[in-house]
Write an enzyme that holds these catalytic residues in place. Sequence first.
Site, PDB file in Angstrom:
ATOM      1  N   GLU A 122      13.968 -73.079 -34.557  1.00  0.00           N
ATOM      2  CA  GLU A 122      14.913 -72.774 -35.147  1.00  0.00           C
ATOM      3  C   GLU A 122      16.140 -74.013 -35.158  1.00  0.00           C
ATOM      4  O   GLU A 122      17.311 -73.661 -36.071  1.00  0.00           O
ATOM      5  CB  GLU A 122      15.199 -71.428 -33.918  1.00  0.00           C
ATOM      6  N   HIS A 145      20.731 -68.876 -29.442  1.00  0.00           N
ATOM      7  CA  HIS A 145      20.081 -67.932 -29.537  1.00  0.00           C
ATOM      8  C   HIS A 145      19.396 -66.662 -28.865  1.00  0.00           C
ATOM      9  O   HIS A 145      17.933 -67.903 -28.176  1.00  0.00           O
ATOM     10  CB  HIS A 145      18.743 -68.265 -30.981  1.00  0.00           C
ATOM     11  N   HIS A 147      17.361 -63.059 -27.902  1.00  0.00           N
ATOM     12  CA  HIS A 147      17.167 -61.101 -27.405  1.00  0.00           C
ATOM     13  C   HIS A 147      17.240 -60.195 -26.355  1.00  0.00           C
ATOM     14  O   HIS A 147      17.261 -59.966 -25.910  1.00  0.00           O
ATOM     15  CB  HIS A 147      15.480 -60.700 -27.737  1.00  0.00           C
ATOM     16  N   HIS A 217      16.210 -58.281 -34.299  1.00  0.00           N
ATOM     17  CA  HIS A 217      15.515 -59.560 -33.544  1.00  0.00           C
ATOM     18  C   HIS A 217      17.013 -59.863 -32.632  1.00  0.00           C
ATOM     19  O   HIS A 217      16.622 -60.051 -31.616  1.00  0.00           O
ATOM     20  CB  HIS A 217      15.903 -60.412 -35.228  1.00  0.00           C
TER      21      HIS A 217
HETATM   22 ZN   LIG Z   1      14.057 -64.888 -31.433  1.00  0.00          ZN
END
Ligand SMILES: [Zn+2]
Length: 271
Positions: A122, A145, A147, A217
């Site tokens: 990413e 980032h 989850h 996501h």
């Molecule tokens: Zn992810």
Amino acid sequence: MKAFIHKNKDLKNIIRETAEIAGYLWQRGWAERNASNISVNITDVYQPEISEYSTFPFYGLQVSYSKLAGNLFFVTGTGKRMRDLTRKPMKNALILKLNDNASGYWIISQKMDGENFLPTSELPTHLGIHQMIAERESMEKVVMHTHAHDLVTLTHAKQFCDEDVLNKLLWSMHPETVIFVPKGVGFVPYRLPGSIEIATETIKSLQNHDVAMWEKHGVFAIGKSVADTFDLIDILAKSAKIYFLCRSADFVPESFTDGQLAELRKLADNF
Ligand SMILES: [Zn+2]
């Protein structure tokens, strides 16, 4: 660990804090397998001499991030686990330095003949967000980032896939949410992870919010430190959790009235 890290107290603190927070991401259940990635702009903390990195492997970037020319980043590694990063940060994260036209980078934290690895897949999204921060000259250094599953769960219902609806719900579950996350969340409709489209939409969303929720996501958040950035997600996840606890106890939460929310908003403005 490389000698330059040992000698730099501020850099060591950033690495230590990232390792601690990576453990919280894992404990929260937000970082299954190799999920979650973090990047920290450490340009203010360390600038090596060219002789220290010019012989290291160089990796090109597909896009040039002109505002980040020469910048340094501490970044989690691709395929690496947050739970491993907690124990061995420099075996699961790396330090990279962008070249002078920001068209590529050197990884300066690894041994030439060691077990090397690349930054998170990413990375383009992370660098795009750091570039947006540099363009507007704001103080955020961290992109994260993860989850956060309570937040992800909300985006599986079409009724919540709307920025206004999401923010009203999250702000109405706990008084501190509007105080500590006054800009609320942005909403990014489902796009293929790692695509240019999701990066573009996320950068757009983070221009007006500190947290962007990716439909079905996870979340992307920005902050001044790794701990501050984690806190934003944690507070929002608490609100979502309270909502789901009410629903699983078989009642619809009363939520704050518009008047109560306005009162809290005033408190937030003075905070
Ligand atoms: Zn992810």
